[in-house]
Design an enzyme around this catalytic site. Structure first.
Site, short mmCIF file in Angstrom:
data_model
loop_
_atom_site.label_atom_id
_atom_site.label_comp_id
_atom_site.label_asym_id
_atom_site.label_seq_id
_atom_site.Cartn_x
_atom_site.Cartn_y
_atom_site.Cartn_z
N ARG A 1 45.49 3.02 38.10
CA ARG A 1 46.45 2.62 36.86
C ARG A 1 45.89 1.39 36.02
NH1 ARG A 1 49.08 3.45 40.91
NH2 ARG A 1 47.20 3.07 42.07
N THR A 2 45.12 0.58 36.47
CA THR A 2 44.65 -0.58 35.52
C THR A 2 43.74 0.07 34.35
OG1 THR A 2 44.84 -2.11 37.37
CG2 THR A 2 43.62 -2.70 35.33
N HIS B 1 43.06 -11.22 38.43
CA HIS B 1 43.42 -9.94 37.90
C HIS B 1 44.57 -10.66 36.94
CE1 HIS B 1 44.21 -5.99 36.96
NE2 HIS B 1 44.42 -5.42 38.38
N LYS C 1 19.73 1.42 36.93
CA LYS C 1 18.13 1.43 36.56
C LYS C 1 17.80 -0.32 36.80
CE LYS C 1 18.83 5.31 33.60
NZ LYS C 1 18.55 5.81 32.25
N ARG D 1 36.04 -4.16 34.82
CA ARG D 1 36.35 -4.74 36.48
C ARG D 1 34.93 -4.46 37.12
NH1 ARG D 1 41.09 -1.89 39.92
NH2 ARG D 1 42.36 -3.39 38.97
#
Ligand code: NCD
Length: 340
Positions: free
Chosen positions: A57-58, A135, A86, A107
């Site tokens: 959802r975020t 958050h 990498k 995130r």
């Protein structure tokens, strides 16, 4: 904070006045979020939506909020599909993406990493969750939900009692929510957690420095009895060192309809940042509460759209032009947004 051009890294940046500004703009975004109208105010703008941890959802709500403002979204999901595998540093990734996009949501599993990411660029960065840190946008939409559930009266948030239930140690949503709620007056916090998973001292200090009442308990019955809002959370499985450790807590709290109706206030709003763990042995918030009028979890997820639209509009400095670029919606839209 002055929104235009700013990063949103922590709820500590916000004042009550900022919060009210976000809510007022979010109110104006509701008609676009619910598709009664559309706006093209961000036509041409690009969001880089960078999620190095699982999210449904975020990530999608940030993306859809940007799309609903007419902007284009570029998603990157997981380390395995990025140049970080990498050996590229977070700051190189940050600088590169800032050349391609107007705003970036990140995130990341490490606390503090989104702030580091922000140091390497001049385009605004929004923290979509940094490990067990914060958050901030979830806290904004959580309080916006509380505000709407109590009749859209900002002042009525003062004096509320809220039970925060679950893994308060590892849950970033409750860290941000408790901090942001501390800006209001006379809040009573019931902190309901297993003794080992209590709220971190730094958050307790913030609550205490604002003079709020705190009751710490591991008894769900005691924790929800007087609460106006019962905010349940998932035990954060992915933050534990071993499965053994985690298993001790699964199913520790289970809020079922029967328990809720017996033990809580009649009007207590039920919230959860989601995802809830619906497996039988876990089940912190029972699906038998679905359809209960006080169950606000899907109104809460719907609220993510207008709140994130408001933030994008404010940060990119178009909050006063949204209606100028308004258009009709001509496709079929069911009348269900924000309804149950
Ligand atoms: C939460 C998160 O990722 O912190 N979910 C969300 O963003 N709505 C809560 C969780 O994962 O338990």
């Amino acid at each position: 904070m002055d929104f235009k051009g700013s990063n949103v890294l922590s709820v500590r940046q916000f004042t009550l006045e900022n919060l009210e500004t976000v809510f007022n703009v979010a109110n104006r975004m509701e008609k676009f979020a619910s598709r009664q109208a559309q706006t093209k105010v961000l036509e041409g703008a690009i969001l880089a939506n960078l999620f190095f941890e699982p999210s449904t959802r975020t990530r999608i709500s940030f993306g859809c909020a940007f799309n609903r403002l007419g902007g284009y979204v570029n998603d990157t999901v997981g380390f395995e599909f990025s140049s970080i595998v990498k050996g590229e540093s977070l700051s190189d990734t940050s600088r590169v993406l800032s050349g391609y996009s107007d705003i970036i949501v990140v995130r990341h599993p490490t606390k503090g990493s989104v702030a580091k990411f922000a140091e390497a660029t001049n385009v605004p960065i929004i923290n979509g969750g940094d490990g067990i840190g914060e958050h901030p946008t979830q806290a904004l939409l959580d309080i916006y939900t509380v505000y709407k559930e109590i009749g859209s009266d900002f002042q009525k948030i003062n004096g509320l009692s809220i039970a925060l239930v679950g893994d308060l140690k590892n849950g970033r949503t409750v860290h941000s929510l408790a901090r942001l709620l501390s800006l209001f007056k006379n809040i009573t916090f019931y902190l309901v957690a297993p003794p080992e998973l209590g709220m971190p001292d730094s958050v307790l200090d913030t609550i205490a420095s604002h003079g709020h009442r705190v009751i710490i308990t591991s008894d769900l019955k005691e924790g929800i009895a007087d609460a106006d809002v019962v905010y349940t959370t998932r035990i954060q499985e992915e933050r534990f060192e071993s499965e053994e450790e985690y298993k001790k807590y699964r199913g520790f709290f289970k809020l079922s309809r029967e328990f809720y109706e017996r033990e809580s206030k009649k009007r207590a709003t039920i919230m959860h940042p989601l995802p809830r763990d619906s497996r039988e042995i876990y089940c912190e918030l029972d699906t038998d509460l679905n359809g209960h009028p006080n169950m606000a979890i899907f109104r809460q997820t719907d609220n993510g759209i207008p709140v994130r639209m408001a933030l994008f509009a404010l940060i990119l400095g178009v909050e006063d032009k949204v209606e100028e670029y308004e258009k009709k919606v001509i496709w079929y839209v069911p009348d269900s947004f924000g309804k149950f």
